[in-house]
Design a protein around this motif. Structure first.
Motif, PDB file in Angstrom:
ATOM      1  N   PRO A   1       0.839  -1.192   0.000  1.00 30.69           N
ATOM      2  CA  PRO A   1       0.000   0.000   0.000  1.00 30.69           C
ATOM      3  C   PRO A   1       0.880   1.251   0.000  1.00 30.69           C
ATOM      4  O   PRO A   1       2.086   1.172   0.267  1.00 30.69           O
ATOM      5  CB  PRO A   1      -0.774  -0.123   1.316  1.00 30.69           C
ATOM      6  CG  PRO A   1       0.147  -0.896   2.215  1.00 30.69           C
ATOM      7  CD  PRO A   1       0.843  -1.870   1.315  1.00 30.69           C
ATOM      8  N   ALA A   2       0.285   2.388  -0.278  1.00 33.21           N
ATOM      9  CA  ALA A   2       1.015   3.659  -0.188  1.00 33.21           C
ATOM     10  C   ALA A   2       1.204   4.012   1.287  1.00 33.21           C
ATOM     11  O   ALA A   2       0.271   3.893   2.080  1.00 33.21           O
ATOM     12  CB  ALA A   2       0.247   4.754  -0.902  1.00 33.21           C
ATOM     13  N   ILE A   3       2.410   4.424   1.656  1.00 34.84           N
ATOM     14  CA  ILE A   3       2.717   4.795   3.034  1.00 34.84           C
ATOM     15  C   ILE A   3       2.822   6.315   3.140  1.00 34.84           C
ATOM     16  O   ILE A   3       3.520   6.965   2.353  1.00 34.84           O
ATOM     17  CB  ILE A   3       4.046   4.177   3.504  1.00 34.84           C
ATOM     18  CG1 ILE A   3       4.007   2.652   3.385  1.00 34.84           C
ATOM     19  CG2 ILE A   3       4.358   4.612   4.943  1.00 34.84           C
ATOM     20  CD1 ILE A   3       3.112   1.981   4.390  1.00 34.84           C
ATOM     21  N   ILE A   4       2.124   6.879   4.127  1.00 36.16           N
ATOM     22  CA  ILE A   4       2.240   8.308   4.426  1.00 36.16           C
ATOM     23  C   ILE A   4       2.656   8.443   5.885  1.00 36.16           C
ATOM     24  O   ILE A   4       1.927   7.995   6.778  1.00 36.16           O
ATOM     25  CB  ILE A   4       0.902   9.049   4.204  1.00 36.16           C
ATOM     26  CG1 ILE A   4       0.482   8.956   2.736  1.00 36.16           C
ATOM     27  CG2 ILE A   4       1.030  10.512   4.630  1.00 36.16           C
ATOM     28  CD1 ILE A   4      -0.908   9.518   2.461  1.00 36.16           C
ATOM     29  N   PHE A   5       3.822   9.018   6.137  1.00 34.18           N
ATOM     30  CA  PHE A   5       4.262   9.215   7.514  1.00 34.18           C
ATOM     31  C   PHE A   5       3.508  10.401   8.120  1.00 34.18           C
ATOM     32  O   PHE A   5       3.363  11.452   7.482  1.00 34.18           O
ATOM     33  CB  PHE A   5       5.761   9.473   7.572  1.00 34.18           C
ATOM     34  CG  PHE A   5       6.585   8.217   7.547  1.00 34.18           C
ATOM     35  CD1 PHE A   5       6.447   7.267   8.542  1.00 34.18           C
ATOM     36  CD2 PHE A   5       7.496   7.985   6.534  1.00 34.18           C
ATOM     37  CE1 PHE A   5       7.203   6.107   8.528  1.00 34.18           C
ATOM     38  CE2 PHE A   5       8.251   6.828   6.502  1.00 34.18           C
ATOM     39  CZ  PHE A   5       8.102   5.881   7.510  1.00 34.18           C
ATOM     40  N   CYS A   6       3.040  10.216   9.326  1.00 34.11           N
ATOM     41  CA  CYS A   6       2.296  11.251  10.042  1.00 34.11           C
ATOM     42  C   CYS A   6       2.887  11.339  11.446  1.00 34.11           C
ATOM     43  O   CYS A   6       2.648  10.475  12.286  1.00 34.11           O
ATOM     44  CB  CYS A   6       0.813  10.879  10.089  1.00 34.11           C
ATOM     45  SG  CYS A   6      -0.232  12.092  10.888  1.00 34.11           S
ATOM     46  N   THR A   7       3.697  12.355  11.698  1.00 32.91           N
ATOM     47  CA  THR A   7       4.478  12.387  12.937  1.00 32.91           C
ATOM     48  C   THR A   7       4.573  13.812  13.508  1.00 32.91           C
ATOM     49  O   THR A   7       4.369  14.797  12.792  1.00 32.91           O
ATOM     50  CB  THR A   7       5.900  11.845  12.669  1.00 32.91           C
ATOM     51  OG1 THR A   7       6.694  11.962  13.847  1.00 32.91           O
ATOM     52  CG2 THR A   7       6.559  12.607  11.539  1.00 32.91           C
ATOM     53  N   ALA A   8       4.873  13.879  14.778  1.00 32.41           N
ATOM     54  CA  ALA A   8       5.046  15.180  15.438  1.00 32.41           C
ATOM     55  C   ALA A   8       6.452  15.730  15.212  1.00 32.41           C
ATOM     56  O   ALA A   8       6.758  16.858  15.605  1.00 32.41           O
ATOM     57  CB  ALA A   8       4.783  15.042  16.929  1.00 32.41           C
ATOM     58  N   TYR A   9       7.301  14.948  14.568  1.00 30.92           N
ATOM     59  CA  TYR A   9       8.697  15.345  14.369  1.00 30.92           C
ATOM     60  C   TYR A   9       8.962  15.572  12.881  1.00 30.92           C
ATOM     61  O   TYR A   9       8.454  14.863  12.025  1.00 30.92           O
ATOM     62  CB  TYR A   9       9.633  14.261  14.908  1.00 30.92           C
ATOM     63  CG  TYR A   9       9.321  13.897  16.343  1.00 30.92           C
ATOM     64  CD1 TYR A   9       9.874  14.593  17.403  1.00 30.92           C
ATOM     65  CD2 TYR A   9       8.450  12.843  16.626  1.00 30.92           C
ATOM     66  CE1 TYR A   9       9.572  14.258  18.724  1.00 30.92           C
ATOM     67  CE2 TYR A   9       8.138  12.505  17.940  1.00 30.92           C
ATOM     68  CZ  TYR A   9       8.704  13.216  18.978  1.00 30.92           C
ATOM     69  OH  TYR A   9       8.396  12.891  20.267  1.00 30.92           O
ATOM     70  N   ASP A  10       9.795  16.553  12.578  1.00 35.78           N
ATOM     71  CA  ASP A  10      10.050  16.877  11.174  1.00 35.78           C
ATOM     72  C   ASP A  10      11.435  16.459  10.693  1.00 35.78           C
ATOM     73  O   ASP A  10      11.844  16.810   9.587  1.00 35.78           O
ATOM     74  CB  ASP A  10       9.848  18.380  10.925  1.00 35.78           C
ATOM     75  CG  ASP A  10      10.790  19.245  11.777  1.00 35.78           C
ATOM     76  OD1 ASP A  10      11.630  18.675  12.498  1.00 35.78           O
ATOM     77  OD2 ASP A  10      10.669  20.483  11.716  1.00 35.78           O
ATOM     78  N   GLU A  11      12.153  15.672  11.508  1.00 34.08           N
ATOM     79  CA  GLU A  11      13.513  15.300  11.106  1.00 34.08           C
ATOM     80  C   GLU A  11      13.607  13.925  10.457  1.00 34.08           C
ATOM     81  O   GLU A  11      14.691  13.402  10.223  1.00 34.08           O
ATOM     82  CB  GLU A  11      14.460  15.343  12.317  1.00 34.08           C
ATOM     83  CG  GLU A  11      14.178  14.286  13.382  1.00 34.08           C
ATOM     84  CD  GLU A  11      13.310  14.810  14.506  1.00 34.08           C
ATOM     85  OE1 GLU A  11      13.460  14.334  15.634  1.00 34.08           O
ATOM     86  OE2 GLU A  11      12.482  15.699  14.244  1.00 34.08           O
ATOM     87  N   TYR A  12      12.463  13.329  10.126  1.00 27.80           N
ATOM     88  CA  TYR A  12      12.480  11.968   9.581  1.00 27.80           C
ATOM     89  C   TYR A  12      12.205  11.928   8.072  1.00 27.80           C
ATOM     90  O   TYR A  12      11.930  10.875   7.518  1.00 27.80           O
ATOM     91  CB  TYR A  12      11.458  11.093  10.291  1.00 27.80           C
ATOM     92  CG  TYR A  12      11.798  10.830  11.744  1.00 27.80           C
ATOM     93  CD1 TYR A  12      12.724   9.862  12.095  1.00 27.80           C
ATOM     94  CD2 TYR A  12      11.190  11.570  12.753  1.00 27.80           C
ATOM     95  CE1 TYR A  12      13.038   9.626  13.420  1.00 27.80           C
ATOM     96  CE2 TYR A  12      11.498  11.348  14.090  1.00 27.80           C
ATOM     97  CZ  TYR A  12      12.423  10.372  14.416  1.00 27.80           C
ATOM     98  OH  TYR A  12      12.724  10.146  15.730  1.00 27.80           O
ATOM     99  N   ALA A  13      12.257  13.071   7.407  1.00 28.90           N
ATOM    100  CA  ALA A  13      11.921  13.126   5.983  1.00 28.90           C
ATOM    101  C   ALA A  13      12.808  12.219   5.133  1.00 28.90           C
ATOM    102  O   ALA A  13      12.328  11.512   4.245  1.00 28.90           O
ATOM    103  CB  ALA A  13      12.006  14.568   5.478  1.00 28.90           C
TER     104      ALA A  13
ATOM    105  N   VAL B   1       3.369  16.587   9.152  1.00 29.99           N
ATOM    106  CA  VAL B   1       3.711  16.825  10.554  1.00 29.99           C
ATOM    107  C   VAL B   1       2.448  17.193  11.334  1.00 29.99           C
ATOM    108  O   VAL B   1       1.628  17.998  10.869  1.00 29.99           O
ATOM    109  CB  VAL B   1       4.763  17.956  10.673  1.00 29.99           C
ATOM    110  CG1 VAL B   1       5.084  18.239  12.139  1.00 29.99           C
ATOM    111  CG2 VAL B   1       6.029  17.570   9.912  1.00 29.99           C
ATOM    112  N   LYS B   2       2.283  16.577  12.497  1.00 31.89           N
ATOM    113  CA  LYS B   2       1.136  16.879  13.355  1.00 31.89           C
ATOM    114  C   LYS B   2       1.269  18.291  13.935  1.00 31.89           C
ATOM    115  O   LYS B   2       2.394  18.746  14.156  1.00 31.89           O
ATOM    116  CB  LYS B   2       1.061  15.860  14.503  1.00 31.89           C
ATOM    117  CG  LYS B   2       0.924  14.415  14.063  1.00 31.89           C
ATOM    118  CD  LYS B   2       1.023  13.508  15.284  1.00 31.89           C
ATOM    119  CE  LYS B   2       1.003  12.051  14.906  1.00 31.89           C
ATOM    120  NZ  LYS B   2       1.197  11.158  16.066  1.00 31.89           N
ATOM    121  N   PRO B   3       0.177  18.957  14.252  1.00 28.94           N
ATOM    122  CA  PRO B   3      -1.210  18.512  14.043  1.00 28.94           C
ATOM    123  C   PRO B   3      -1.617  18.598  12.566  1.00 28.94           C
ATOM    124  O   PRO B   3      -1.272  19.568  11.884  1.00 28.94           O
ATOM    125  CB  PRO B   3      -2.030  19.469  14.901  1.00 28.94           C
ATOM    126  CG  PRO B   3      -1.201  20.724  14.926  1.00 28.94           C
ATOM    127  CD  PRO B   3       0.237  20.260  14.937  1.00 28.94           C
TER     128      PRO B   3
END
Length: 243
Positions: free
Chosen positions: A74-86, A99-101
Protein backbone atom coordinates in the motif's frame (compact mmCIF):
# COMPACT_ATOMS: atom_id res chain seq x y z
CA UNK A 1 -9.82 3.95 -0.78
CA UNK A 2 -9.28 1.78 2.31
CA UNK A 3 -7.01 3.33 4.94
CA UNK A 4 -5.09 1.93 7.92
CA UNK A 5 -4.00 4.31 10.71
CA UNK A 6 -0.95 3.39 12.79
CA UNK A 7 -0.26 5.51 15.89
CA UNK A 8 0.32 4.68 19.55
CA UNK A 9 -1.73 7.70 20.65
CA UNK A 10 -5.49 7.14 20.73
CA UNK A 11 -6.35 10.84 20.42
CA UNK A 12 -4.11 11.20 17.37
CA UNK A 13 -5.87 8.26 15.69
CA UNK A 14 -9.31 9.65 16.53
CA UNK A 15 -8.47 13.10 15.14
CA UNK A 16 -7.18 11.60 11.89
CA UNK A 17 -10.25 9.34 11.56
CA UNK A 18 -12.56 12.37 11.90
CA UNK A 19 -10.63 14.33 9.27
CA UNK A 20 -10.61 11.38 6.86
CA UNK A 21 -14.34 10.77 7.36
CA UNK A 22 -14.99 14.44 6.60
CA UNK A 23 -13.09 13.99 3.32
CA UNK A 24 -15.07 10.83 2.50
CA UNK A 25 -12.41 8.18 3.12
CA UNK A 26 -12.92 4.78 4.77
CA UNK A 27 -10.67 3.78 7.69
CA UNK A 28 -10.67 -0.03 7.77
CA UNK A 29 -8.61 -0.45 10.95
CA UNK A 30 -6.21 1.03 13.48
CA UNK A 31 -2.89 -0.20 14.90
CA UNK A 32 -0.81 0.92 17.88
CA UNK A 33 2.65 -0.15 16.70
CA UNK A 34 4.67 -1.48 13.80
CA UNK A 35 3.99 -5.15 14.53
CA UNK A 36 0.24 -4.61 14.50
CA UNK A 37 0.63 -2.57 11.31
CA UNK A 38 2.37 -5.42 9.47
CA UNK A 39 -0.31 -7.87 10.56
CA UNK A 40 -3.12 -5.51 9.51
CA UNK A 41 -1.58 -4.89 6.08
CA UNK A 42 -1.35 -8.65 5.45
CA UNK A 43 -4.92 -9.37 6.55
CA UNK A 44 -6.80 -6.24 5.43
CA UNK A 45 -4.87 -5.21 2.30
CA UNK A 46 -5.39 -1.42 2.72
CA UNK A 47 -4.69 1.05 -0.08
CA UNK A 48 -3.03 3.67 2.14
CA UNK A 49 -1.29 3.47 5.53
CA UNK A 50 -0.84 6.54 7.74
CA UNK A 51 2.22 5.67 9.83
CA UNK A 52 3.49 7.36 12.98
CA UNK A 53 7.28 7.22 13.42
CA UNK A 54 8.00 6.99 17.13
CA UNK A 55 6.15 4.00 18.59
CA UNK A 56 7.05 1.30 21.14
CA UNK A 57 8.50 -1.92 19.71
CA UNK A 58 8.79 -1.87 15.92
CA UNK A 59 8.80 1.82 14.96
CA UNK A 60 7.15 3.36 11.92
CA UNK A 61 10.24 3.56 9.72
CA UNK A 62 11.13 -0.10 10.27
CA UNK A 63 7.52 -1.16 9.65
CA UNK A 64 7.32 0.93 6.47
CA UNK A 65 10.50 -0.67 5.11
CA UNK A 66 9.04 -4.14 5.70
CA UNK A 67 5.76 -3.16 4.03
CA UNK A 68 7.63 -1.72 1.03
CA UNK A 69 9.19 -5.14 0.41
CA UNK A 70 5.79 -6.75 -0.20
CA UNK A 71 4.85 -7.68 -3.77
CA UNK A 72 2.01 -5.17 -3.82
CA UNK A 73 2.49 -2.69 -0.97
CA UNK A 74 0.00 0.00 0.00
CA UNK A 75 1.02 3.66 -0.19
CA UNK A 76 2.72 4.79 3.03
CA UNK A 77 2.24 8.31 4.43
CA UNK A 78 4.26 9.22 7.51
CA UNK A 79 2.30 11.25 10.04
CA UNK A 80 4.48 12.39 12.94
CA UNK A 81 5.05 15.18 15.44
CA UNK A 82 8.70 15.34 14.37
CA UNK A 83 10.05 16.88 11.17
CA UNK A 84 13.51 15.30 11.11
CA UNK A 85 12.48 11.97 9.58
CA UNK A 86 11.92 13.13 5.98
CA UNK A 87 15.03 11.40 4.61
CA UNK A 88 14.12 8.16 6.35
CA UNK A 89 10.62 8.45 4.89
CA UNK A 90 12.08 8.68 1.39
CA UNK A 91 14.34 5.71 2.12
CA UNK A 92 11.29 3.70 3.23
CA UNK A 93 9.58 4.56 -0.09
CA UNK A 94 6.84 6.62 1.54
CA UNK A 95 4.68 8.67 -0.83
CA UNK A 96 4.15 11.46 1.67
CA UNK A 97 5.16 13.03 4.97
CA UNK A 98 3.02 15.29 7.16
CA UNK A 99 3.71 16.83 10.55
CA UNK A 100 1.14 16.88 13.35
CA UNK A 101 -1.21 18.51 14.04
CA UNK A 102 -2.72 17.50 10.69
CA UNK A 103 -5.01 19.96 8.93
CA UNK A 104 -7.79 19.10 6.50
CA UNK A 105 -6.34 20.92 3.47
CA UNK A 106 -2.92 19.35 4.01
CA UNK A 107 -4.51 15.92 4.38
CA UNK A 108 -6.57 16.29 1.21
CA UNK A 109 -3.52 17.29 -0.85
CA UNK A 110 -1.38 14.38 0.31
CA UNK A 111 -4.18 11.85 -0.31
CA UNK A 112 -4.57 13.13 -3.86
CA UNK A 113 -0.83 12.73 -4.34
CA UNK A 114 -0.96 9.14 -3.02
CA UNK A 115 -3.61 8.24 -5.59
CA UNK A 116 -1.84 9.81 -8.54
CA UNK A 117 -1.00 7.33 -11.31
CA UNK A 118 2.64 7.43 -12.39
CA UNK A 119 4.04 7.28 -15.93
CA UNK A 120 4.75 3.53 -15.90
CA UNK A 121 1.27 2.71 -14.59
CA UNK A 122 -0.33 4.86 -17.29
CA UNK A 123 1.68 3.03 -19.94
CA UNK A 124 0.49 -0.36 -18.71
CA UNK A 125 -3.13 0.78 -18.43
CA UNK A 126 -3.10 2.34 -21.91
CA UNK A 127 -1.63 -0.79 -23.47
CA UNK A 128 1.51 0.92 -24.77
CA UNK A 129 3.62 -1.64 -22.90
CA UNK A 130 3.54 -5.14 -24.37
CA UNK A 131 1.98 -7.43 -21.76
CA UNK A 132 1.51 -10.53 -23.91
CA UNK A 133 2.60 -13.81 -22.35
CA UNK A 134 6.13 -14.58 -23.53
CA UNK A 135 6.55 -18.18 -22.35
CA UNK A 136 4.36 -21.25 -22.73
CA UNK A 137 5.53 -23.06 -19.60
CA UNK A 138 6.46 -22.44 -15.98
CA UNK A 139 9.53 -24.38 -14.88
CA UNK A 140 9.97 -25.87 -11.41
CA UNK A 141 12.83 -27.74 -9.77
CA UNK A 142 11.48 -30.96 -8.23
CA UNK A 143 12.92 -34.28 -7.06
CA UNK A 144 12.34 -35.57 -10.58
CA UNK A 145 14.39 -32.75 -12.08
CA UNK A 146 12.96 -29.81 -14.03
CA UNK A 147 9.17 -29.98 -14.33
CA UNK A 148 7.46 -27.95 -17.06
CA UNK A 149 3.90 -26.80 -16.37
CA UNK A 150 1.94 -25.54 -19.37
CA UNK A 151 0.50 -22.05 -18.84
CA UNK A 152 -2.86 -23.25 -20.19
CA UNK A 153 -3.00 -25.94 -17.46
CA UNK A 154 -2.61 -23.45 -14.58
CA UNK A 155 -5.57 -22.37 -12.45
CA UNK A 156 -3.75 -19.95 -10.20
CA UNK A 157 -0.59 -19.00 -8.32
CA UNK A 158 -0.79 -18.75 -4.53
CA UNK A 159 1.89 -17.05 -2.41
CA UNK A 160 2.59 -18.10 1.17
CA UNK A 161 5.41 -16.07 2.76
CA UNK A 162 8.50 -16.78 0.61
CA UNK A 163 6.95 -19.57 -1.46
CA UNK A 164 4.67 -19.59 -4.50
CA UNK A 165 2.55 -22.63 -5.35
CA UNK A 166 1.28 -23.30 -8.86
CA UNK A 167 -2.14 -24.95 -8.80
CA UNK A 168 -2.67 -26.79 -12.08
CA UNK A 169 -4.61 -29.69 -13.59
CA UNK A 170 -1.97 -32.21 -12.48
CA UNK A 171 -1.65 -31.02 -8.88
CA UNK A 172 0.36 -28.41 -7.00
CA UNK A 173 4.01 -27.43 -7.49
CA UNK A 174 6.34 -25.04 -5.67
CA UNK A 175 8.28 -22.60 -7.85
CA UNK A 176 11.02 -19.99 -7.37
CA UNK A 177 9.26 -17.10 -9.15
CA UNK A 178 7.69 -14.32 -7.08
CA UNK A 179 4.04 -13.39 -7.54
CA UNK A 180 5.06 -9.90 -8.67
CA UNK A 181 7.34 -11.30 -11.40
CA UNK A 182 4.57 -13.62 -12.60
CA UNK A 183 1.99 -10.82 -12.57
CA UNK A 184 4.24 -8.58 -14.69
CA UNK A 185 4.98 -11.30 -17.25
CA UNK A 186 1.54 -12.92 -17.44
CA UNK A 187 -0.52 -9.73 -17.24
CA UNK A 188 -2.57 -10.46 -20.37
CA UNK A 189 -3.82 -13.84 -19.12
CA UNK A 190 -3.76 -13.68 -15.33
CA UNK A 191 -5.47 -11.41 -12.82
CA UNK A 192 -4.36 -10.42 -9.32
CA UNK A 193 -7.34 -10.93 -6.97
CA UNK A 194 -5.50 -10.71 -3.65
CA UNK A 195 -2.05 -9.88 -2.35
CA UNK A 196 -1.42 -13.63 -2.27
CA UNK A 197 -3.33 -14.83 -5.34
CA UNK A 198 -2.94 -14.56 -9.12
CA UNK A 199 -5.53 -16.45 -11.20
CA UNK A 200 -6.00 -17.49 -14.81
CA UNK A 201 -8.68 -15.35 -16.47
CA UNK A 202 -9.63 -18.27 -18.74
CA UNK A 203 -10.43 -20.39 -15.66
CA UNK A 204 -12.85 -17.91 -14.08
CA UNK A 205 -16.43 -19.16 -13.85
CA UNK A 206 -17.88 -16.56 -11.52
CA UNK A 207 -17.77 -14.72 -8.21
CA UNK A 208 -19.53 -15.85 -5.03
CA UNK A 209 -20.03 -14.24 -1.64
CA UNK A 210 -19.42 -16.36 1.46
CA UNK A 211 -21.56 -16.39 4.62
CA UNK A 212 -18.82 -14.29 6.26
CA UNK A 213 -19.28 -11.60 3.60
CA UNK A 214 -16.04 -12.27 1.68
CA UNK A 215 -15.92 -12.79 -2.09
CA UNK A 216 -14.32 -15.86 -3.70
CA UNK A 217 -13.57 -16.63 -7.35
CA UNK A 218 -15.10 -19.83 -8.74
CA UNK A 219 -12.63 -21.57 -11.09
CA UNK A 220 -13.08 -24.31 -13.68
CA UNK A 221 -12.10 -27.89 -12.85
CA UNK A 222 -11.07 -27.21 -9.24
CA UNK A 223 -12.81 -26.78 -5.91
CA UNK A 224 -10.20 -24.26 -4.75
CA UNK A 225 -11.66 -20.77 -4.52
CA UNK A 226 -9.21 -17.88 -4.08
CA UNK A 227 -10.44 -15.06 -1.86
CA UNK A 228 -10.76 -11.58 -3.38
CA UNK A 229 -9.45 -8.64 -1.35
CA UNK A 230 -11.36 -5.39 -1.12
CA UNK A 231 -8.63 -3.59 -3.05
CA UNK A 232 -9.14 -5.83 -6.09
CA UNK A 233 -12.89 -6.45 -5.85
CA UNK A 234 -14.05 -3.79 -8.34
CA UNK A 235 -11.53 -4.97 -10.97
CA UNK A 236 -12.49 -8.62 -10.50
CA UNK A 237 -16.21 -7.78 -10.76
CA UNK A 238 -15.52 -5.89 -13.99
CA UNK A 239 -13.61 -8.84 -15.48
CA UNK A 240 -16.27 -11.34 -14.41
CA UNK A 241 -19.08 -9.23 -15.88
CA UNK A 242 -17.25 -9.07 -19.21
CA UNK A 243 -16.85 -12.86 -19.53
Amino acid sequence: MHILIVDDEVLARQRLIKLLAKLGYDVVSEAENGEQALSAVESLDPDIVFMDVKMPGVDGVEAARSIAELDEPPAIIFCTAYDEYALQAIDAQAVGYIVKPVHEEQLSEILQKAQRVNKLQRAVLSGSIDTTIKRKHISAKTRKGIELIAIEDIYCFIADQKYVTVMHCNGETLIDDTLKELENELASGFLRVHRNALISIDCIVGLERTNAGHFEVVLKNTDFRPMVSRRHLSTVKSVVSSL
